[in-house]
Enzyme design. Structure first.
Site, PDB file in Angstrom:
ATOM      1  N   CYS A  97      38.858   8.733 168.668  1.00 30.28           N
ATOM      2  CA  CYS A  97      38.730   9.518 169.954  1.00 30.28           C
ATOM      3  C   CYS A  97      40.252   8.310 171.230  1.00 30.28           C
ATOM      4  O   CYS A  97      40.149   7.195 170.524  1.00 30.28           O
ATOM      5  CB  CYS A  97      37.318   8.793 170.935  1.00 30.28           C
ATOM      6  SG  CYS A  97      37.780   9.298 172.354  1.00 30.28           S
ATOM      7  N   HIS A 143      26.127  11.311 164.827  1.00 29.53           N
ATOM      8  CA  HIS A 143      28.084  11.015 165.036  1.00 29.53           C
ATOM      9  C   HIS A 143      28.058   9.424 164.880  1.00 29.53           C
ATOM     10  O   HIS A 143      28.376   8.700 165.705  1.00 29.53           O
ATOM     11  CB  HIS A 143      28.886  11.929 165.979  1.00 29.53           C
ATOM     12  CG  HIS A 143      29.940  11.542 166.220  1.00 29.53           C
ATOM     13  ND1 HIS A 143      30.893  13.099 165.864  1.00 29.53           N
ATOM     14  CD2 HIS A 143      30.751  10.949 166.475  1.00 29.53           C
ATOM     15  CE1 HIS A 143      31.968  12.771 165.782  1.00 29.53           C
ATOM     16  NE2 HIS A 143      31.838  11.275 166.158  1.00 29.53           N
ATOM     17  N   HIS A 190      31.332   6.882 163.084  1.00 27.24           N
ATOM     18  CA  HIS A 190      32.876   6.239 162.686  1.00 27.24           C
ATOM     19  C   HIS A 190      32.475   5.293 161.493  1.00 27.24           C
ATOM     20  O   HIS A 190      31.782   4.481 161.843  1.00 27.24           O
ATOM     21  CB  HIS A 190      33.940   6.294 164.305  1.00 27.24           C
ATOM     22  CG  HIS A 190      33.699   7.344 165.003  1.00 27.24           C
ATOM     23  ND1 HIS A 190      35.428   7.720 164.725  1.00 27.24           N
ATOM     24  CD2 HIS A 190      33.351   7.658 165.565  1.00 27.24           C
ATOM     25  CE1 HIS A 190      34.954   8.739 165.890  1.00 27.24           C
ATOM     26  NE2 HIS A 190      34.102   8.927 166.226  1.00 27.24           N
ATOM     27  N   ARG A 213      38.450  18.959 164.874  1.00 28.63           N
ATOM     28  CA  ARG A 213      38.002  18.966 166.637  1.00 28.63           C
ATOM     29  C   ARG A 213      38.473  16.900 166.988  1.00 28.63           C
ATOM     30  O   ARG A 213      39.005  16.267 166.571  1.00 28.63           O
ATOM     31  CB  ARG A 213      36.921  18.751 166.757  1.00 28.63           C
ATOM     32  CG  ARG A 213      36.485  18.922 168.201  1.00 28.63           C
ATOM     33  CD  ARG A 213      36.107  17.167 169.146  1.00 28.63           C
ATOM     34  NE  ARG A 213      35.311  16.506 169.448  1.00 28.63           N
ATOM     35  CZ  ARG A 213      35.084  15.782 169.487  1.00 28.63           C
ATOM     36  NH1 ARG A 213      35.799  15.016 170.055  1.00 28.63           N
ATOM     37  NH2 ARG A 213      33.990  15.290 169.108  1.00 28.63           N
ATOM     38  N   ASP A 214      37.163  16.257 166.568  1.00 32.03           N
ATOM     39  CA  ASP A 214      37.590  14.517 166.499  1.00 32.03           C
ATOM     40  C   ASP A 214      38.528  14.433 165.280  1.00 32.03           C
ATOM     41  O   ASP A 214      38.940  13.215 165.336  1.00 32.03           O
ATOM     42  CB  ASP A 214      35.731  14.327 165.980  1.00 32.03           C
ATOM     43  CG  ASP A 214      36.099  13.149 167.018  1.00 32.03           C
ATOM     44  OD1 ASP A 214      36.725  12.560 167.215  1.00 32.03           O
ATOM     45  OD2 ASP A 214      35.145  12.345 166.631  1.00 32.03           O
TER      46      ASP A 214
END
Length: 318
Positions: A241, A208, A210, A16-17
């Site tokens: 994103c 979550h 990054h 997904r991400d």
């Protein structure tokens, strides 16, 4: 073997991400191959796709088909990103039972990412919860831009806590705190996760992160120490994103696992994951950002060209 305490489960979000910023649609069989490879390796949970519109996020266009090909047993370990009750309804009809209902703490990012205000997303949440419960599923409250917003800057902790305590999120199994831009530092992560644990309803806390500024693993460890019991990562640090300018890859799953050393993660497991990761990134034309993978491939580190490689005394070297 050293043991990291407290422990946290990894959820790999490659499908997904990880994929959404690449702009490339992997076919269903290839996605299933990656998902099943990770599940077989022992990864506890996966994010397998998003209900975002395929014309806006092309790599997610076949998510429903992927869900439909997975068994009920496999789907017990898989999560799907949703942003509306209708998303939950469609994913549930395909067989999904774990839903990540996501919106942003900042209105500007929510408008860019989902096309509505944060308040509108919250207002729709009770319907999303009801639909998930009607199929025996579970749903997370996922708060993007919990630390910084690309349009508004710093996000006050009180804003995140207000969402965490909103009665319209009643019935959610987890709360996901997202460092969407990877701009947080460990002290910020520890502070916010600790406050969420102490000042909002009891539920599992997911972090979550990054790795935009190189603190992905440090922030993840800070979150675990503060109370997070699930953490997100992506193979090779893939991801970002498309609606958050400045966001780069997710924290590497391999790096998180190397730092936390869950019982199921062995040198052989790492070797298998590296094989999956390297093939996928090469296929996508993406760089390998995982320091663990780079280290595992460094058996000749420190030796001049043509010299005899060092003895591979470190068991994690591939």
């Amino acid at each position: 073997m050293y043991e990291f305490v407290p422990k946290a489960q990894l959820r790999d979000v490659t499908l997904r991400d990880g994929l959404q910023l690449t702009g490339k649609l992997l076919d269903v069989d290839r996605k299933l191959q990656v998902a099943r490879g990770l599940l077989k390796a022992g990864v506890p949970a996966l994010e397998i796709g998003s209900m975002a519109r395929g014309d806006l996020v092309p790599p997610m266009a076949n998510t429903l088909e992927v869900i439909g090909e997975l068994s009920a047993e496999e789907l017990e370990r898989c999560w799907v990103w949703v942003a509306t009750p209708r998303h939950v309804e469609k994913a549930a009809a395909a067989g999904a039972r774990n839903f990540q209902y996501c919106f942003s703490a900042s209105d500007s990012h929510n408008e860019a990412n989902i096309g509505r205000t944060t308040e509108a997303s919250l207002a729709a949440m009770p319907d999303a919860v009801q639909i998930s419960q009607s199929v025996g599923g579970q749903i997370e409250l996922c708060i993007a831009t919990s630390f910084t917003c690309p349009f508004e800057g710093q996000v006050p902790q009180e804003r995140v806590l207000a969402i965490a305590n909103d009665e319209r999120a009643t019935g959610t199994s987890d709360i996901v705190i997202c460092d969407t831009l990877g701009q947080a530092v460990p002290a910020q992560v520890s502070s916010l996760v600790s406050r969420v644990a102490a000042e909002s309803p009891a539920r599992r806390i997911v972090f979550h992160g990054h790795d935009t500024w190189g603190l992905g693993v440090a922030n993840t460890l800070a979150a675990i120490t503060a109370g997070a019991t699930m953490v997100d990562g992506s193979l090779g640090g893939l991801g970002g994103c498309p609606f958050a300018p400045g966001a780069s890859g997710n924290t590497s799953s391999e790096d998180i696992l190397f730092a936390t050393r869950p019982d199921w993660f062995t040198p052989d497991t790492l070797a298998g994951m590296v094989e999956i990761s390297e093939k996928l990134l090469a296929e996508l034309g993406e760089p390998m950002r995982s320091k663990t993978v780079q280290g595992a491939r460094s058996s000749q580190s420190g030796h001049s060209a043509g010299s005899t490689p060092a003895a591979r005394a470190f068991e994690w070297v591939i």
